[in-house]
Each structure stands twice: as structure tokens, then as C-alpha cells.
Design a protein around this motif. Sequence first.
Motif, short mmCIF file in Angstrom:
data_model
loop_
_atom_site.label_atom_id
_atom_site.label_comp_id
_atom_site.label_asym_id
_atom_site.label_seq_id
_atom_site.Cartn_x
_atom_site.Cartn_y
_atom_site.Cartn_z
N TYR A 32 -3.42 -5.82 15.61
CA TYR A 32 -4.16 -6.40 16.57
C TYR A 32 -5.32 -5.73 16.25
O TYR A 32 -5.95 -4.54 15.98
CB TYR A 32 -3.72 -6.00 18.31
N GLU A 33 -6.55 -6.63 17.18
CA GLU A 33 -8.15 -6.25 16.90
C GLU A 33 -8.93 -6.64 17.72
O GLU A 33 -8.84 -7.55 18.26
CB GLU A 33 -8.78 -6.27 15.38
N ASP A 34 -9.75 -5.76 18.19
CA ASP A 34 -10.80 -6.38 18.54
C ASP A 34 -11.72 -5.79 18.05
O ASP A 34 -12.01 -5.28 17.14
CB ASP A 34 -11.55 -6.24 21.06
N GLU A 35 -13.01 -4.56 19.33
CA GLU A 35 -13.91 -3.81 18.44
C GLU A 35 -13.04 -2.81 17.88
O GLU A 35 -14.09 -2.40 16.37
CB GLU A 35 -15.06 -3.37 19.06
N TYR A 36 -11.81 -2.91 17.19
CA TYR A 36 -10.69 -1.52 17.39
C TYR A 36 -9.91 -2.46 16.60
O TYR A 36 -9.44 -3.07 17.03
CB TYR A 36 -10.83 -0.54 17.85
N LEU A 37 -9.23 -1.44 15.05
CA LEU A 37 -8.20 -2.51 14.68
C LEU A 37 -7.51 -1.51 15.41
O LEU A 37 -6.95 -0.03 15.80
CB LEU A 37 -8.18 -1.38 13.29
N ILE A 84 5.21 6.07 10.04
CA ILE A 84 5.48 4.78 8.71
C ILE A 84 6.17 5.29 7.39
O ILE A 84 6.96 4.13 6.80
CB ILE A 84 3.94 3.79 9.44
N ILE A 85 5.57 6.53 7.24
CA ILE A 85 6.84 6.28 5.69
C ILE A 85 7.66 6.00 5.88
O ILE A 85 8.04 5.58 5.11
CB ILE A 85 5.97 7.86 5.32
N THR A 86 8.29 7.12 7.11
CA THR A 86 9.83 7.25 7.16
C THR A 86 10.31 6.65 7.61
O THR A 86 11.90 5.98 7.04
CB THR A 86 9.88 8.45 8.39
N ALA A 87 9.68 5.00 8.32
CA ALA A 87 9.80 3.72 8.82
C ALA A 87 10.25 3.39 7.77
O ALA A 87 11.31 2.47 7.09
CB ALA A 87 9.48 3.03 9.70
N LEU A 88 9.22 3.49 6.87
CA LEU A 88 9.15 2.08 6.29
C LEU A 88 10.63 2.74 4.26
O LEU A 88 11.16 1.91 4.57
CB LEU A 88 8.27 2.00 4.88
N GLU A 89 10.57 3.87 4.92
CA GLU A 89 12.14 4.22 3.68
C GLU A 89 13.23 4.59 3.80
O GLU A 89 13.58 4.40 2.94
CB GLU A 89 11.84 6.04 3.57
N ASN A 90 13.47 4.37 4.75
CA ASN A 90 15.08 3.73 5.92
C ASN A 90 15.51 2.44 6.53
O ASN A 90 15.81 2.09 6.29
CB ASN A 90 15.19 4.65 7.50
N ASN A 95 -5.25 9.83 6.34
CA ASN A 95 -4.30 9.54 7.46
C ASN A 95 -5.14 9.23 9.23
O ASN A 95 -3.63 8.42 9.52
CB ASN A 95 -3.37 11.18 7.96
N LYS A 96 -5.73 8.59 8.73
CA LYS A 96 -6.45 7.33 9.41
C LYS A 96 -5.77 6.22 9.24
O LYS A 96 -6.11 5.92 8.39
CB LYS A 96 -7.79 7.50 9.52
N LEU A 97 -5.05 5.96 10.23
CA LEU A 97 -4.39 4.67 10.05
C LEU A 97 -5.33 2.97 10.59
O LEU A 97 -4.97 2.61 9.19
CB LEU A 97 -3.34 4.25 11.25
N GLN A 98 -7.02 3.19 10.92
CA GLN A 98 -7.59 2.26 10.25
C GLN A 98 -8.06 2.27 9.01
O GLN A 98 -8.58 1.10 8.63
CB GLN A 98 -9.00 2.05 11.26
N HIS A 99 -8.33 3.45 8.84
CA HIS A 99 -8.45 3.27 7.05
C HIS A 99 -6.98 2.88 6.51
O HIS A 99 -7.31 2.49 5.01
CB HIS A 99 -9.19 4.72 6.74
N LEU A 100 -6.30 3.59 6.81
CA LEU A 100 -5.15 2.82 5.82
C LEU A 100 -4.85 1.59 5.62
O LEU A 100 -5.03 0.60 4.75
CB LEU A 100 -3.96 3.66 6.07
N VAL A 101 -4.65 0.90 7.39
CA VAL A 101 -4.43 -0.76 7.53
C VAL A 101 -5.49 -1.49 6.34
O VAL A 101 -4.70 -2.58 5.59
CB VAL A 101 -3.76 -0.55 8.72
#
Length: 185
Positions: free
Chosen positions: A117-122, A75-81, A146-152
Motif C-alpha cells: 500500500y502507498e499514500d504519501e508513504y510506502l 522478509i529474508i527468513t520468510a522467503l528462505e523458508n 535495511n530501509k524497507l521503503q528503499h528496498l521495495v
Amino acid sequence: MQYTIYILAEGKSSRMGKDKGLVKINEKEMIAHCIAHVKPLLQEIKIITSNTAYDKFDLPIISDSVKNNGPAQGIITALENSKTEKNLILSCDMPLVNDLMIRGFDNLIMNSDIVCYEDEYLYPFPGVYSKSILPKWKAEVAAGNNKLQHLVRQFNYKTLPIEHPALFLNVNTPADLNLAAEKLK
């Protein structure tokens, strides 16, 4: 709305034993299914990978800025570019994701940093990520978060309910390939 589409294909694929994005499902590489599903959105598509075998898809290739640091780094690479504020990011191992699922983001995208998207998990993928989150996202990843659910959850994010859970199949193993092949028929 103008945005850029990034398909993450840099992972180790350790459970699959070979590069997941290039594994064939019904005679077509997994990433080719992803590309076909997002082409109707008529936005620029880029692949994040360092594997030159992806050159055959005739799309811009971007190598991850830090290797083996997971999808948070992708995601960092995508946003940097990116040259666009909003960026659709998906993983090459989700061949059932389709343009209709992604069109659902349109109503939420303007008033949030991240939409997924989200149900019981993100589900961070597919998701729309704003370029403006980059400084804080980078700092968190550099600190080892690095945990995406925590970061979001650290950002202004909105979610859509999952109506068809089967579309979120993440193909990680040979057994998952068989399930994806059946669903893609």
C-alpha cells in the motif's frame, strides 16, 4: 492463488518495553488479532519469532536467520523458508489489518515482485513478496541497506491506495494500545 502468510514477531519491541505481539488488546494478544484477520484467507500461516511463548498459537514457528536485523531480515527468513512463490508478509503490531485489505492484492500480484500500500508513504506491511526477489534482497541487506521503503522500490512493485488510514495503525507504544483497543471494539 496459493501463497504463504508470514507474521513477523521477532522485533525488539524497545518502545513497548515487552514483546508487542503478546501484549493484550481487549483481552486478546495483538498477534491473535492478526491471525484472526488472515484466517479467512485459508492459506498456511507461519510466525517468525524465536520466542517460544508463541507456541500457544499452534502455528509453525520460524526463528529469524539473523537476529536483531529488523524487518528486512524477517522478509529474508520468510522467503528462505517459503515453498510458495508469493508470500503475504505482515507485522504482528498491526492488529487492524484485515482480510479485505489483503484481498485487494489479488489483481496485482501476478505481474509484480512486490505488492503493498502507498499514500504519501510506502507501507511495506501488509505486502506480498515474491520468492524470486530473495537473491537481490539478501545482497542489499548484507550491504547494509535495511530501509524497507528503499528496498521495495528496487523491484517491480505495485501499490494500492490507502482508503482507510486507521487500519494501518502500527502499535509501538502503550498509548498506541489504547487507540487500537478503541478501534477494535
